[in-house]
Each structure stands twice: as C-alpha cells, then as structure tokens.
Design a protein around this motif. Structure first.
Motif, PDB file in Angstrom:
ATOM      1  N   LEU A   4       3.795 -15.184  14.383  1.00 21.01           N
ATOM      2  CA  LEU A   4       2.490 -15.565  15.211  1.00 21.01           C
ATOM      3  C   LEU A   4       2.792 -15.710  16.882  1.00 21.01           C
ATOM      4  O   LEU A   4       3.858 -16.453  16.934  1.00 21.01           O
ATOM      5  CB  LEU A   4       2.145 -16.948  14.529  1.00 21.01           C
ATOM      6  N   CYS A  22      -4.494 -16.302  18.538  1.00 20.03           N
ATOM      7  CA  CYS A  22      -3.123 -16.201  18.024  1.00 20.03           C
ATOM      8  C   CYS A  22      -2.868 -14.958  17.211  1.00 20.03           C
ATOM      9  O   CYS A  22      -4.227 -14.498  16.641  1.00 20.03           O
ATOM     10  CB  CYS A  22      -3.239 -17.284  16.941  1.00 20.03           C
ATOM     11  N   ALA A  24      -1.126 -12.297  15.046  1.00 20.63           N
ATOM     12  CA  ALA A  24      -0.241 -12.271  13.850  1.00 20.63           C
ATOM     13  C   ALA A  24       0.113 -10.750  13.494  1.00 20.63           C
ATOM     14  O   ALA A  24      -0.516  -9.792  13.727  1.00 20.63           O
ATOM     15  CB  ALA A  24      -0.933 -12.757  12.534  1.00 20.63           C
ATOM     16  N   PHE A  29      -2.329 -10.141   6.978  1.00 24.35           N
ATOM     17  CA  PHE A  29      -3.168 -11.235   7.701  1.00 24.35           C
ATOM     18  C   PHE A  29      -4.393 -11.800   6.902  1.00 24.35           C
ATOM     19  O   PHE A  29      -4.435 -12.938   6.855  1.00 24.35           O
ATOM     20  CB  PHE A  29      -3.612 -10.908   9.045  1.00 24.35           C
ATOM     21  N   TYR A  32      -3.839 -14.992   4.408  1.00 25.56           N
ATOM     22  CA  TYR A  32      -3.357 -16.170   4.950  1.00 25.56           C
ATOM     23  C   TYR A  32      -4.900 -17.116   5.431  1.00 25.56           C
ATOM     24  O   TYR A  32      -5.488 -16.497   6.147  1.00 25.56           O
ATOM     25  CB  TYR A  32      -2.327 -16.073   6.203  1.00 25.56           C
ATOM     26  N   MET A  34      -5.961 -19.874   7.911  1.00 21.51           N
ATOM     27  CA  MET A  34      -5.367 -20.023   9.551  1.00 21.51           C
ATOM     28  C   MET A  34      -5.732 -21.421   9.899  1.00 21.51           C
ATOM     29  O   MET A  34      -6.782 -21.852   9.686  1.00 21.51           O
ATOM     30  CB  MET A  34      -5.526 -18.746  10.378  1.00 21.51           C
ATOM     31  N   THR A  53      -9.486 -17.687   4.351  1.00 19.45           N
ATOM     32  CA  THR A  53      -9.016 -16.241   4.486  1.00 19.45           C
ATOM     33  C   THR A  53     -10.126 -15.138   4.957  1.00 19.45           C
ATOM     34  O   THR A  53      -9.721 -14.403   6.084  1.00 19.45           O
ATOM     35  CB  THR A  53      -8.244 -15.571   3.232  1.00 19.45           C
ATOM     36  N   ARG A  72     -12.033 -15.839  13.078  1.00 20.23           N
ATOM     37  CA  ARG A  72     -11.053 -14.869  12.867  1.00 20.23           C
ATOM     38  C   ARG A  72     -11.438 -13.443  12.676  1.00 20.23           C
ATOM     39  O   ARG A  72     -12.577 -13.239  12.455  1.00 20.23           O
ATOM     40  CB  ARG A  72     -10.158 -15.173  11.511  1.00 20.23           C
ATOM     41  N   VAL A  79      -6.892 -14.937  15.368  1.00 19.82           N
ATOM     42  CA  VAL A  79      -7.681 -16.025  15.306  1.00 19.82           C
ATOM     43  C   VAL A  79      -7.828 -16.491  16.667  1.00 19.82           C
ATOM     44  O   VAL A  79      -6.861 -16.649  17.251  1.00 19.82           O
ATOM     45  CB  VAL A  79      -6.960 -17.020  14.313  1.00 19.82           C
ATOM     46  N   CYS A  96      -0.331 -22.488  16.264  1.00 16.49           N
ATOM     47  CA  CYS A  96      -1.052 -21.434  15.385  1.00 16.49           C
ATOM     48  C   CYS A  96      -0.149 -21.676  14.082  1.00 16.49           C
ATOM     49  O   CYS A  96       1.138 -21.673  14.077  1.00 16.49           O
ATOM     50  CB  CYS A  96      -1.197 -20.233  15.588  1.00 16.49           C
ATOM     51  N   ASN A  97      -1.019 -21.700  12.919  1.00 13.97           N
ATOM     52  CA  ASN A  97      -0.522 -21.727  11.600  1.00 13.97           C
ATOM     53  C   ASN A  97      -0.813 -20.884  10.812  1.00 13.97           C
ATOM     54  O   ASN A  97      -2.284 -20.771  10.894  1.00 13.97           O
ATOM     55  CB  ASN A  97      -0.229 -23.056  10.926  1.00 13.97           C
ATOM     56  N   ALA A  98      -0.241 -20.118   9.872  1.00 11.78           N
ATOM     57  CA  ALA A  98      -0.737 -19.618   8.919  1.00 11.78           C
ATOM     58  C   ALA A  98      -0.129 -19.764   7.511  1.00 11.78           C
ATOM     59  O   ALA A  98       1.131 -20.076   7.629  1.00 11.78           O
ATOM     60  CB  ALA A  98      -0.321 -17.733   9.005  1.00 11.78           C
TER      61      ALA A  98
END
Length: 121
Positions: A4, A22, A24, A29, A32, A34, A53, A72, A79, A96-98
């Motif tokens: 990310l 963000c 990825a 993708f 996930y 996000m 998702t 997203r 995202v 950013c987190n997935a």
C-alpha cells in the motif's frame, strides 16, 4: 502480500481540504476491506474511516462524519479519502490499511507507510 502506498498528505489551514489516496498492489484488491487510520504524536492509532470490499458500506469516526468521504475504485486498485473542513485535531500521520479474513490464513492486515497531514489554525 499487499503493498500500500499513500499520497496526498500535506499542510493546510483550518477549514481547508485534502485528498488522500492509497494505491494497492500485489493482491486482489477487491477482496479487501479498506480503511484509513491516523496517529497523532503521543496518541494511539485510531480508525478514521472504512469501506467494504465493493464500496457498498462505509463507516466513519464520529468526529469526521459529514466532513470526510471514503471511496474506492476496484478497477484502479485505489481508495481515496476526501477530507473537508479540516481542523487542527485532524493533524496526524494517516495510514492506509487493507484487511480480510481468509479461511486458511486467518486475518490478513497490511499497512502503508503513512502520510503526514498538518492542519494549522
């Protein structure tokens, strides 16, 4: 393994806007959920916004509701967090987190390196 990369941070005056993105790579993708987290100096990392998702469900921290919008684009593996009417309380490093729950691997969670947001009053 998902990589990310955040972008779009910077300095802005109170009342202004910023858009964080963000990007990825390295995974599927669209599998996930996000989210964006933030961490201010001396404080714990906190969740700011999350999106499912397919983008059909979103969640926001109370203090950012009505000011931040998370979206997203699964075709572009990105995202975006649009942040409006920023205040000094929004100053932090944004991450950013997935994440997803895999039936075999369990919880998968990946983080970007973060981008600094500074709001001056």
């Amino acid at each position: 393994q998902v990589q990310l990369e955040e972008s779009g941070g910077g300095s802005v005056q109170a009342g202004g806007s910023l858009r964080l993105s963000c990007a990825a790579s390295g995974g599927t993708f669209s599998r996930y959920n996000m989210g964006w987290f933030r961490q201010a100096p001396g404080k714990e990392r906190e969740s700011v916004a999350a999106i499912s998702t397919r983008g059909s469900n979103t969640w926001y921290k109370d203090s950012v509701k009505g000011r931040f919008t998370l979206s997203r684009d699964n075709a572009k593996n990105t995202v975006t967090l649009q942040m409006n009417r920023l205040t000094s309380e929004d100053s932090a490093v944004y991450y950013c987190n997935a994440r997803r729950n895999d039936s075999v691997r369990g919880l998968e969670s990946y983080w970007g390196r973060g981008t600094q947001v500074t709001v001056s009053s």
